[in-house]
Scaffold this motif. Structure first.
Motif, short mmCIF file in Angstrom:
data_model
loop_
_atom_site.label_atom_id
_atom_site.label_comp_id
_atom_site.label_asym_id
_atom_site.label_seq_id
_atom_site.Cartn_x
_atom_site.Cartn_y
_atom_site.Cartn_z
N TYR A 130 -7.14 12.80 3.15
CA TYR A 130 -7.02 11.45 3.43
C TYR A 130 -8.45 10.77 2.98
O TYR A 130 -8.41 9.68 2.40
N LYS A 131 -9.39 11.45 3.35
CA LYS A 131 -10.85 11.26 2.99
C LYS A 131 -11.04 10.60 1.78
O LYS A 131 -11.63 9.75 1.17
N GLU A 132 -10.29 11.72 0.96
CA GLU A 132 -10.50 11.36 -0.50
C GLU A 132 -9.49 10.42 -1.31
O GLU A 132 -9.85 9.38 -1.91
N ALA A 133 -8.31 10.27 -0.64
CA ALA A 133 -7.48 9.27 -1.29
C ALA A 133 -7.46 7.80 -0.44
O ALA A 133 -6.99 6.89 -0.93
N ARG A 134 -8.21 7.78 0.49
CA ARG A 134 -8.27 6.48 1.12
C ARG A 134 -8.96 5.27 0.26
O ARG A 134 -8.55 4.25 0.37
N ALA A 135 -9.89 5.65 -0.61
CA ALA A 135 -10.53 4.72 -1.62
C ALA A 135 -9.50 4.22 -2.36
O ALA A 135 -9.66 2.96 -2.94
N ALA A 136 -8.43 4.93 -2.81
CA ALA A 136 -7.44 4.43 -3.84
C ALA A 136 -6.63 3.67 -2.89
O ALA A 136 -5.33 3.26 -3.64
N GLY A 137 -6.59 3.14 -1.71
CA GLY A 137 -5.76 2.42 -0.88
C GLY A 137 -4.67 3.10 -0.03
O GLY A 137 -3.86 2.28 0.41
N THR A 173 2.42 10.87 -6.77
CA THR A 173 3.67 10.23 -7.09
C THR A 173 3.75 8.67 -6.16
O THR A 173 4.30 8.06 -6.78
N ILE A 174 2.70 8.69 -5.05
CA ILE A 174 2.81 7.32 -4.76
C ILE A 174 1.70 6.47 -4.92
O ILE A 174 1.41 5.24 -4.94
N LEU A 175 0.53 7.09 -5.25
CA LEU A 175 -0.69 6.45 -5.32
C LEU A 175 -0.86 5.85 -6.99
O LEU A 175 -1.33 5.01 -6.96
N THR A 176 -0.04 6.49 -7.85
CA THR A 176 -0.13 5.83 -9.32
C THR A 176 0.50 4.49 -9.29
O THR A 176 1.73 4.24 -8.49
N LYS A 218 0.89 -1.10 -0.04
CA LYS A 218 -0.13 0.03 -0.02
C LYS A 218 0.99 1.22 -0.19
O LYS A 218 2.08 1.11 0.61
N PRO A 219 0.33 2.32 -0.57
CA PRO A 219 1.13 3.63 -0.48
C PRO A 219 0.81 4.10 0.80
O PRO A 219 -0.41 4.12 1.44
N VAL A 220 1.94 4.54 1.55
CA VAL A 220 1.66 5.28 3.00
C VAL A 220 2.13 6.53 3.04
O VAL A 220 3.24 6.98 2.59
N TRP A 221 1.54 7.41 3.61
CA TRP A 221 1.80 8.80 3.94
C TRP A 221 2.07 8.69 5.45
O TRP A 221 1.13 8.73 6.25
N ILE A 222 3.40 9.29 6.09
CA ILE A 222 3.45 9.22 7.44
C ILE A 222 3.74 10.89 7.65
O ILE A 222 4.00 11.57 6.93
N ASN A 223 3.04 11.23 8.84
CA ASN A 223 2.88 12.63 9.32
C ASN A 223 3.53 12.60 10.56
O ASN A 223 2.73 12.13 11.61
N ILE A 247 -8.25 10.78 11.59
CA ILE A 247 -7.21 10.15 10.96
C ILE A 247 -6.64 9.19 12.02
O ILE A 247 -6.68 9.45 13.19
N PRO A 248 -5.92 8.28 11.33
CA PRO A 248 -5.26 7.04 12.13
C PRO A 248 -4.10 7.74 12.96
O PRO A 248 -3.06 7.93 12.07
N ALA A 249 -4.07 7.88 14.15
CA ALA A 249 -3.05 8.54 14.90
C ALA A 249 -2.23 7.55 15.61
O ALA A 249 -2.87 6.58 16.22
N LEU A 250 -1.14 7.37 15.59
CA LEU A 250 -0.18 6.55 16.57
C LEU A 250 0.78 7.39 17.52
O LEU A 250 0.76 8.48 17.27
N LEU A 251 1.14 6.91 18.57
CA LEU A 251 1.97 7.51 19.57
C LEU A 251 3.48 7.07 19.50
O LEU A 251 3.79 5.72 19.69
#
Length: 188
Positions: free
Chosen positions: A101-108, A184-187, A76-81, A134-138
């Motif tokens: 994120y809402k928009e691109a979640r459907a694209a995986g 660049t990562i979704l394609t 999966k393409p991953v975006w870390i913030n 959004i999925p938050a991590l600690l």
């Protein structure tokens, strides 16, 4: 129309100074904060993650205490913030991140919003109050931030389906900048 508000003469100097300082810190454009960041330092920069290399795996807890690994999102393409609730540019870009994120979640797309050195309750309350889903991590000890050599909040890391880092951005991103990076990562 526009009405001038009388301002005491002494206040004009103060206001213009505040404005100039503010403008230097935040490159704000019509779409929100772009490029602004809060300087922080994690790691010695020795193990810094670079574009074109495999993203190092890590584990961090989600808000329910469950361990989440980067390797869980293989293929999966991953975006870390990397962010913090007290960081103004982070807060300013949150609605942009939420919308993208809402928009691109459907694209995986997988988003991992890693809150660094903060308490679970602070993060959970902040997300609740702002309505940001959004999925938050600690990253309580700042270990992931250190592994990635984070030097500013927010820091964005864009990882393609093969697990390769395609882009690293320090500073707030607006909707257009986010979309460009995500492409660049979704394609496939």
């Amino acid at each position: 129309g526009f009405h001038a508000i009388p301002v005491p003469r002494w206040a004009l100097g103060v206001l213009s100074t505040v404005f100039i300082v503010g403008a230097a810190q935040f490159f704000v454009d019509s779409k929100g904060v772009q490029g602004a960041f809060t300087a922080v330092s994690f790691g010695d920069g020795a193990g810094r993650v670079t574009v074109g290399e495999a993203a190092p795996d890590f584990v961090a807890a989600d808000l329910s205490g469950n361990p989440v690994r980067l390797s869980d999102f293989q293929g999966k393409p991953v975006w870390i913030n990397f962010w913090a609730t007290w960081c103004p540019p982070c807060r300013a870009e949150m609605p942009e991140i939420n919308a993208a994120y809402k928009e691109a979640r459907a694209a995986g797309l997988a988003l991992l919003a890693i809150s660094v050195s903060e308490d679970r309750n602070i993060v959970a309350t902040y997300l609740q109050q702002t309505g940001v889903a959004i999925p938050a991590l600690l990253d309580r000890e700042g270990l992931v931030a250190s592994r990635y050599g984070v030097s500013g909040f927010p820091t964005h890391v864009f990882i393609d389906r093969e697990g390769v880092v395609r882009d690293i951005r320090v500073g707030g991103l607006n909707q257009r900048a986010i979309r460009e990076r995500l492409l660049t990562i979704l394609t496939p």
